[in-house]
Structures are given as structure tokens and as C-alpha cells.
Motif scaffolding. Structure first.
Motif, mmCIF file in Angstrom:
data_model
loop_
_atom_site.group_PDB
_atom_site.id
_atom_site.type_symbol
_atom_site.label_atom_id
_atom_site.label_comp_id
_atom_site.label_asym_id
_atom_site.label_seq_id
_atom_site.Cartn_x
_atom_site.Cartn_y
_atom_site.Cartn_z
ATOM 1 N N UNK A 216 0.776 -1.235 0.000
ATOM 2 C CA UNK A 216 0.000 0.000 0.000
ATOM 3 C C UNK A 216 0.805 1.281 0.000
ATOM 4 N N UNK A 217 1.788 1.400 -0.902
ATOM 5 C CA UNK A 217 2.504 2.666 -1.065
ATOM 6 C C UNK A 217 1.523 3.735 -1.530
ATOM 7 N N UNK A 218 1.929 4.988 -1.411
ATOM 8 C CA UNK A 218 1.000 6.087 -1.689
ATOM 9 C C UNK A 218 0.273 5.936 -3.031
ATOM 10 N N UNK A 219 0.967 5.704 -4.171
ATOM 11 C CA UNK A 219 0.232 5.620 -5.441
ATOM 12 C C UNK A 219 -0.283 4.224 -5.775
ATOM 13 N N UNK A 220 -0.279 3.304 -4.823
ATOM 14 C CA UNK A 220 -0.632 1.912 -5.117
ATOM 15 C C UNK A 220 -2.020 1.774 -5.735
ATOM 16 N N UNK A 221 -2.924 2.681 -5.384
ATOM 17 C CA UNK A 221 -4.322 2.538 -5.790
ATOM 18 C C UNK A 221 -4.682 3.485 -6.929
ATOM 19 N N UNK A 222 -3.697 3.722 -7.805
ATOM 20 C CA UNK A 222 -3.890 4.645 -8.922
ATOM 21 C C UNK A 222 -5.069 4.253 -9.808
ATOM 22 N N UNK B 47 -7.566 2.204 -8.489
ATOM 23 C CA UNK B 47 -8.613 1.800 -7.543
ATOM 24 C C UNK B 47 -8.884 2.973 -6.590
ATOM 25 N N UNK B 48 -9.389 4.075 -7.091
ATOM 26 C CA UNK B 48 -9.457 5.319 -6.311
ATOM 27 C C UNK B 48 -10.296 5.223 -5.043
ATOM 28 N N UNK B 49 -11.293 4.380 -5.017
ATOM 29 C CA UNK B 49 -12.151 4.283 -3.838
ATOM 30 C C UNK B 49 -11.366 3.834 -2.612
ATOM 31 N N UNK B 50 -10.216 3.191 -2.830
ATOM 32 C CA UNK B 50 -9.415 2.730 -1.696
ATOM 33 C C UNK B 50 -8.980 3.895 -0.817
ATOM 34 N N UNK B 51 -8.764 5.072 -1.415
ATOM 35 C CA UNK B 51 -8.287 6.218 -0.632
ATOM 36 C C UNK B 51 -9.340 6.759 0.329
ATOM 37 N N UNK B 52 -10.574 6.320 0.175
ATOM 38 C CA UNK B 52 -11.612 6.723 1.120
ATOM 39 C C UNK B 52 -11.470 6.001 2.455
ATOM 40 N N UNK B 53 -10.686 4.945 2.483
ATOM 41 C CA UNK B 53 -10.488 4.135 3.684
ATOM 42 C C UNK B 53 -9.401 4.770 4.556
ATOM 43 N N UNK B 54 -9.717 5.178 5.776
ATOM 44 C CA UNK B 54 -8.698 5.785 6.654
ATOM 45 C C UNK B 54 -7.495 4.886 6.895
ATOM 46 N N UNK B 55 -7.693 3.576 6.929
ATOM 47 C CA UNK B 55 -6.580 2.654 7.156
ATOM 48 C C UNK B 55 -5.597 2.704 5.992
#
Length: 248
Positions: free
Chosen positions: A174-180, A182-190
Motif C-alpha cells: 500500500x505505497x502512496x500511489x498503489x491505488x492509482x 482503484x481510487x475508492x481505496x483512498x476513502x479508507x482511513x486505514x
């Protein structure tokens, strides 16, 4: 760095898991070296399983999260490694140099204690071109501009090779750009807590950006504007695997 990760590193191992594709690249860069010093090791995600490894990590919280049976760890900082010259065949530093107080001194220490240096870093300019930074939390760019960039690190070490490490769309670390893609992942505080760039950016700025992202996902705007990304199997976020040898 110790105090910083004792705070923001809680739960780090849950979101930062070894991706076998990057591990394969790290192992290839280490070559046939038998002894490895992993500096700024964190939880040990990319420590080679088939070598004699000693880890160095300043944060007690990160050390606590190392897996049972992980390599022995010394609590120390990169800028003052407690080892004799050339005692290791290789020194490994994975996504840690940008956290060091004096990165040049730390890299000098890597060269002092090892004959090969393998450093995974990133190009800060490419990181700042990430859609999440450009469109949602531009405040991250200020932090990134204060950090050493992969080209600077490669030049300082006199690199013999610099390899591009693209981020696959299904990346497991889960590096910072890992979810390039899968944007909805960034809504997760974890997910956000496992990204030091977000953990070190003012919370109000991150909250504003997340609110905008949530709205753009609900309206379909994000998918309309980034449809091209959804067809890509991997993306270059600027990660570089830098290899240097003492005889270069």
C-alpha cells in the motif's frame, strides 16, 4: 524518524504487504550477495529470505510489527550505522531514504559498510504528477519537494544501474500511489494511514481532498476523466531501483 514512525506506523504492517513482483526485482538487484544489511527496514517487507540479513530500524513501533522469525534487528539510524567498514556484501534501503534527517550522510554510511548498495526510491516530480496530488491534495507536493528524489540518490551513489519499477494495478503493497486504478481505496482511513505522505500532510487538507474525491466517485466524474487509466495493467509512478557498486 523514530518518533515519527512510533506515531504514524501503528498498523503499518496491515497495509504494507510484500508484493512478489517488487521482491523479485530486489532479489535480482542483490545478485549473489550472501550478507545483506537492511537499513530503515521497517517491518521487513523486502528482506531477502535466502541470505544472512541484519536489519536496522530506529522505530520501536515498526520493530514490534516485524514477523516472528524475521532477521535480527538493531535499533539505530542510517546516519550512524554501528558496523565496521565493508562488513556486508550488500546494503538494502527500501523506501526509506526520504525519511532520513541527512540522506547524504546515510548513503555514505551504506557505502562504508557494504560493497553493493540497492536503494528503492522514487522520483518526486513523477509522484507529484499523480492524479491524487494534482487534483485532490496538492499540499502533498510541498512535502515531496523537500525530499531527496531518485535521480539525486542515483547520482550521489554513482549508480551502475537504475531500473524502473512500475506499479501494477493490483499491487499488494500500500505505497502512496498503489491505488492509482482503484481510487475508492483512498476513502479508507486505514489505507491513508499507511501512506506517510498523507500521514504527514495537514489533516484538514487531506479531509478536503477526500471529500472532493468521494463526490467525484459518486458522480462518475473521476471515471470519466481517468478512463484511460482503467485500461492500463501498470503505471510508472516514479519508483526506481538504484544499484551501485563500490568498484564503480
Amino acid at each position: 524518524m523514530s518518533a515519527r514512525y512510533d506515531e504514524i506506523g501503528v498498523g503499518y504492517a496491515l497495509g504494507r504487504r510484500t508484493d512478489p513482483r517488487w521482491l523479485a526485482a530486489v532479489l535480482d538487484a542483490l545478485g549473489d550477495t550472501a550478507s545483506v544489511l537492511d537499513v530503515g527496514s521497517g517491518t521487513g517487507s523486502y528482506e531477502p529470505p535466502d541470505r544472512r540479513v541484519v536489519a536496522v530500524e530506529p522505530s520501536a513501533e515498526m520493530i514490534r510489527q516485524r514477523a516472528p522469525g524475521a532477521a535480527p534487528v538493531v535499533r539505530a539510524v542510517a546516519e550512524a550505522l554501528p558496523f565496521a567498514p565493508s562488513v556486508f556484501e550488500a546494503a538494502l534501503a527500501v523506501l526509506t531514504v526520504h525519511h532520513w534527517g541527512d540522506w547524504r550522510r546515510g548513503l555514505g554510511e551504506l557505502r562504508r559498510v557494504s560493497r553493493r548498495q540497492v536503494v528503492l526510491a522514487y522520483d518526486t516530480a513523477l509522484h507529484n504528477d499523480f492524479w491524487f496530488v494534482r487534483e485532490y491534495v496538492p499540499e502533498v507536493a510541498e512535502l515531496e519537494r523537500s525530499r531527496p528524489s531518485a535521480p539525486e540518490i542515483a547520482e550521489f551513489l554513482g549508480a551502475s544501474a537504475v531500473h524502473v519499477l512500475p506499479v501494477p494495478w493490483d499491487f499488494t503493497d500500500g505505497v502512496f500511489p498503489a491505488y492509482w486504478r482503484r481510487p475508492a481505496a483512498y476513502l479508507d482511513p486505514a489505507v491513508r494511514r499507511s501512506c506517510s505522505a498523507l500521514a504527514q500532510t495537514p489533516a484538514a487538507a487531506v479531509d478536503r481532498g477526500i471529500a472532493r474525491l468521494r463526490a467525484d466517485l459518486e458522480s462518475g466524474r473521476w471515471h470519466d476523466e481517468h478512463a484511460g487509466l482503467l485500461e492500463l495493467p501498470e503505471w510508472d509512478a516514479g519508483f526506481r531501483l538504484i544499484v551501485a557498486n563500490a568498484d564503480c
